[in-house]
Design a protein around this motif. Structure first.
Motif, mmCIF file in Angstrom:
data_model
loop_
_atom_site.group_PDB
_atom_site.id
_atom_site.type_symbol
_atom_site.label_atom_id
_atom_site.label_comp_id
_atom_site.label_asym_id
_atom_site.label_seq_id
_atom_site.Cartn_x
_atom_site.Cartn_y
_atom_site.Cartn_z
ATOM 1 N N LYS A 43 0.976 -1.134 0.065
ATOM 2 C CA LYS A 43 -0.027 0.062 0.035
ATOM 3 C C LYS A 43 0.935 1.221 -0.051
ATOM 4 O O LYS A 43 1.596 1.599 1.026
ATOM 5 N N LEU A 44 0.920 2.039 -1.167
ATOM 6 C CA LEU A 44 1.756 2.881 -1.302
ATOM 7 C C LEU A 44 1.024 4.339 -1.500
ATOM 8 O O LEU A 44 0.213 4.392 -2.451
ATOM 9 N N HIS A 45 1.356 5.231 -0.830
ATOM 10 C CA HIS A 45 0.639 6.537 -0.964
ATOM 11 C C HIS A 45 1.014 7.318 -2.139
ATOM 12 O O HIS A 45 2.283 7.298 -2.461
ATOM 13 N N PRO A 46 0.157 7.888 -2.852
ATOM 14 C CA PRO A 46 0.432 8.586 -4.106
ATOM 15 C C PRO A 46 1.733 9.766 -3.849
ATOM 16 O O PRO A 46 1.949 10.126 -5.060
ATOM 17 N N THR A 47 1.541 10.273 -3.007
ATOM 18 C CA THR A 47 2.673 11.425 -2.662
ATOM 19 C C THR A 47 4.042 10.977 -2.354
ATOM 20 O O THR A 47 5.071 11.583 -2.074
ATOM 21 N N ALA A 48 4.459 9.519 -2.279
ATOM 22 C CA ALA A 48 5.572 8.806 -2.027
ATOM 23 C C ALA A 48 6.592 9.055 -3.301
ATOM 24 O O ALA A 48 5.928 9.204 -4.460
ATOM 25 N N LYS A 49 7.809 8.923 -2.928
ATOM 26 C CA LYS A 49 8.721 9.262 -4.111
ATOM 27 C C LYS A 49 9.739 8.061 -3.915
ATOM 28 O O LYS A 49 10.290 7.945 -2.832
ATOM 29 N N ILE A 50 10.011 7.080 -4.855
ATOM 30 C CA ILE A 50 10.416 6.013 -4.670
ATOM 31 C C ILE A 50 11.946 5.683 -5.810
ATOM 32 O O ILE A 50 11.157 5.718 -7.027
ATOM 33 N N GLY A 51 12.755 5.428 -5.320
ATOM 34 C CA GLY A 51 13.884 4.918 -6.306
ATOM 35 C C GLY A 51 15.058 6.008 -6.650
ATOM 36 O O GLY A 51 14.827 7.181 -5.792
ATOM 37 N N PRO A 52 16.159 5.624 -7.233
ATOM 38 C CA PRO A 52 16.244 4.324 -7.801
ATOM 39 C C PRO A 52 16.701 3.055 -6.944
ATOM 40 O O PRO A 52 16.860 3.706 -5.760
ATOM 41 N N ASN A 53 16.922 1.951 -7.440
ATOM 42 C CA ASN A 53 17.395 0.810 -6.654
ATOM 43 C C ASN A 53 16.495 0.414 -5.403
ATOM 44 O O ASN A 53 17.091 0.707 -4.162
ATOM 45 N N VAL A 54 15.095 0.589 -5.403
ATOM 46 C CA VAL A 54 14.385 0.166 -4.426
ATOM 47 C C VAL A 54 13.557 -0.944 -4.469
ATOM 48 O O VAL A 54 13.089 -1.361 -5.560
ATOM 49 N N SER A 55 13.555 -2.076 -3.598
ATOM 50 C CA SER A 55 12.542 -3.128 -3.612
ATOM 51 C C SER A 55 11.755 -3.396 -2.464
ATOM 52 O O SER A 55 12.286 -3.313 -1.329
ATOM 53 N N ILE A 56 10.529 -3.555 -2.581
ATOM 54 C CA ILE A 56 9.545 -3.449 -1.539
ATOM 55 C C ILE A 56 8.847 -4.668 -1.493
ATOM 56 O O ILE A 56 8.098 -4.965 -2.561
ATOM 57 N N SER A 57 8.974 -5.489 -0.258
ATOM 58 C CA SER A 57 8.255 -6.803 -0.286
ATOM 59 C C SER A 57 6.748 -6.942 -0.036
ATOM 60 O O SER A 57 6.126 -5.777 0.351
ATOM 61 N N ALA A 58 6.324 -7.757 0.311
ATOM 62 C CA ALA A 58 4.850 -8.080 0.440
ATOM 63 C C ALA A 58 4.174 -7.123 1.658
ATOM 64 O O ALA A 58 4.945 -7.179 2.769
ATOM 65 N N ASN A 59 3.087 -6.712 1.629
ATOM 66 C CA ASN A 59 2.269 -6.035 2.780
ATOM 67 C C ASN A 59 2.995 -4.999 3.457
ATOM 68 O O ASN A 59 2.504 -4.597 4.547
ATOM 69 N N VAL A 60 3.941 -4.112 2.661
ATOM 70 C CA VAL A 60 4.605 -3.236 3.114
ATOM 71 C C VAL A 60 3.413 -1.768 3.111
ATOM 72 O O VAL A 60 2.590 -1.822 1.974
ATOM 73 N N ARG A 61 3.572 -1.000 3.972
ATOM 74 C CA ARG A 61 2.585 0.261 3.972
ATOM 75 C C ARG A 61 3.648 1.450 3.905
ATOM 76 O O ARG A 61 4.298 1.713 4.932
ATOM 77 N N VAL A 62 3.353 2.307 2.894
ATOM 78 C CA VAL A 62 4.382 3.264 2.735
ATOM 79 C C VAL A 62 3.345 4.578 2.622
ATOM 80 O O VAL A 62 2.469 4.816 1.811
ATOM 81 N N GLY A 63 3.645 5.730 3.694
ATOM 82 C CA GLY A 63 2.759 6.787 4.099
ATOM 83 C C GLY A 63 3.035 7.705 3.110
ATOM 84 O O GLY A 63 3.943 7.861 2.133
ATOM 85 N N PRO A 64 2.255 9.128 3.250
ATOM 86 C CA PRO A 64 2.336 10.294 2.373
ATOM 87 C C PRO A 64 3.838 10.659 2.781
ATOM 88 O O PRO A 64 4.315 10.903 3.812
ATOM 89 N N GLY A 65 4.298 11.424 1.584
ATOM 90 C CA GLY A 65 5.367 12.179 1.627
ATOM 91 C C GLY A 65 6.785 11.291 1.887
ATOM 92 O O GLY A 65 7.961 11.948 1.985
ATOM 93 N N VAL A 66 6.715 9.854 1.830
ATOM 94 C CA VAL A 66 7.786 9.430 2.129
ATOM 95 C C VAL A 66 8.863 9.266 0.930
ATOM 96 O O VAL A 66 8.410 9.252 -0.056
ATOM 97 N N ARG A 67 10.155 9.387 1.053
ATOM 98 C CA ARG A 67 11.211 9.191 0.266
ATOM 99 C C ARG A 67 12.271 7.997 0.491
ATOM 100 O O ARG A 67 12.651 7.617 1.472
ATOM 101 N N LEU A 68 12.284 7.070 -0.589
ATOM 102 C CA LEU A 68 13.058 5.975 -0.305
ATOM 103 C C LEU A 68 13.950 5.731 -1.645
ATOM 104 O O LEU A 68 13.553 6.071 -2.689
#
Ligand code: GDD
Length: 402
Positions: free
Chosen positions: A295-320
């Protein structure tokens, strides 16, 4: 018919992977969203006439049971876990299960180390081996002279590709051509191992006491088989022109995750996530794997080189950036995770920061959170290793939290 054997080692071998290897065997830790061992297994699947894949190790059977049954179903190839009662060494382990491996009378046996990351050009190795003849052909690669000493160094004939000389992790430089830990053998490999056992048993030869520092029933492929057979027209080399890395530390696993993600970009781009921050889709940069259940919030910004496994929750404004997020993790609003591995069921609080210290290299500095670690709101965890079940309510840097 051919079969493949993947050496998975056991719990005493994965200690550099702590705290991640406390609850999960190292070969099952995900890289690019798939267990480490999934990558060599799916390469085996591409060999023509592959009858079976064996995983040999000294982990408890139950640790591999679930994975082995699900991957067998998925690939429609029998994958079996064979458990040694104790470590027998890389050649000894193969020999220990010779009857099982040879049950269907395969013409060739592939042997792969589980802790290498590469594109596994297995069909190429087999085709080359058929041209060369002999007992076996091994995958080799050129690395820098400084890096070479961590591996088996070898000299090959530039024309015939015969293995002429082999030294395992030499103290003085031999060659920048190294052993990748990927081989194909004929059944004669079992005779070669048998030969070593009989030399050990022959007490008058002094073989055991003169040349070996390991127990008498422990036979290593490199020192005990490859070195003595070099220069006897029995072993040949196949040079790898693609990527190759060894995966001995969690830091290396971040790098290898990136390599596999970029391989997916070439071979199966549909596995990778996409989105540019519009139409309520998150902003995805470069190669990113996101499990469908995330479950990824649409305001999150992800990458490069990120892998996210099952059932993770990522909130608003998160940067990975450059990280591996394992199952059931929660990352709360506006948290930042860079150059880190986040263990299963961990939780990262609002406005928190989890990252490597300074200019990290793969040897040190990345942050690893073990299973079920809680980082409270507005806490920074920099260049640290945190053991399972810890709660951090103050910031830490370059520390090990036991
Ligand atoms: N089942 C089982 N039993 N597996 C084992 C045992 C054992 O007793 N001992 C090692 N292994 C597995 C490890 O898990 C690993 O996958 C593989 O066999 C090789 O491990 P090591 O023998 O510890 O060697 P290494 O990884 O330090 O180096 C080897 O691989 C390098 C490439 O990654 C050597 O062959 C080097 O020459 C080579 O460069």
């Amino acid at each position: 018919k051919v079969v493949a054997v993947i050496m998975v080692g056991g719990p005493t071998k994965g200690t550099r992977f702590r705290p991640l290897s406390f609850n999960t065997p190292k070969p099952l830790i995900p890289l690019a969203g798939q267990p480490m061992i999934h990558h060599p297994i799916s390469a085996c699947k591409k060999i023509s006439n592959l009858a079976q894949i064996f995983l040999i190790g000294f982990y408890e059977e139950r640790e591999f049971a679930l994975y082995v049954s699900s991957i067998s179903n998925e690939l429609k190839i029998p994958v079996r876990y064979l458990k040694e009662d104790k470590p027998h060494g890389s050649a000894g382990a193969l020999y220990y299960f010779r009857d099982r491996i040879m049950e269907e009378k395969p013409s060739h046996v592939f042997l792969l180390n589980c802790d290498v990351c590469c594109s596994f050009p297995l069909q190429g190795i087999l085709d080359a081996h058929r041209r060369y003849g002999g007992i076996g052909t091994m995958l080799v690669i050129k690395v820098s002279a400084e890096a070479a000493s961590q591996f088996g160094e070898l000299i090959a004939d530039p024309d015939t590709k015969e293995l002429l000389h082999y030294t395992e992790k030499p103290e003085t430089f031999v060659s920048d051509l190294i052993n990748c830990g990927v081989y194909v053998f004929t059944s004669d490999i079992f005779n070669a191992i048998e030969e070593v056992y009989s030399q050990i048993r022959d007490t008058s030869s002094n073989y055991q006491s003169a040349t070996r520092s390991v127990p008498a029933d422990f036979v290593r492929l490199d020192q005990d088989i490859l070195s003595p057979l070099a220069g006897k027209k029995q072993l040949y080399t196949y040079e790898n022109k693609d990527f190759w890395e060894q995966i001995k530390t969690p830091g290396k696993s971040l790098k290898c995750s990136a390599l596999y993600l970029s391989q997916f970009r070439q071979t199966s781009p549909h596995i990778l996530a996409s989105g540019d921050g519009t139409n309520r889709k998150p902003n995805i940069i470069g190669d990113v794997y996101i499990h469908p259940s995330v479950k990824l919030h649409p305001t999150a910004k992800i990458g490069p080189n990120v892998s996210i496994s099952a059932n993770v929750r990522v909130g608003p404004g998160v940067r990975l950036i450059s990280c591996i997020i394992l199952d059931d993790v929660e990352i709360k609003d506006n948290a930042v995770v860079i150059n880190s591995i986040i263990g299963w069921k961990s939780s990262i609080g609002r406005w928190s920061r989890v990252q490597a210290s300074g200019d990290y290299n793969e040897r040190l500095g990345i942050t690893i959170l073990g299973e079920a670690v809680t980082v409270e709101d507005e806490v920074a965890v920099i260049g640290s290793i945190v053991l399972q079940n810890k709660t951090l309510n103050v910031s830490v840097q370059d520390d090990i939290i036991l």
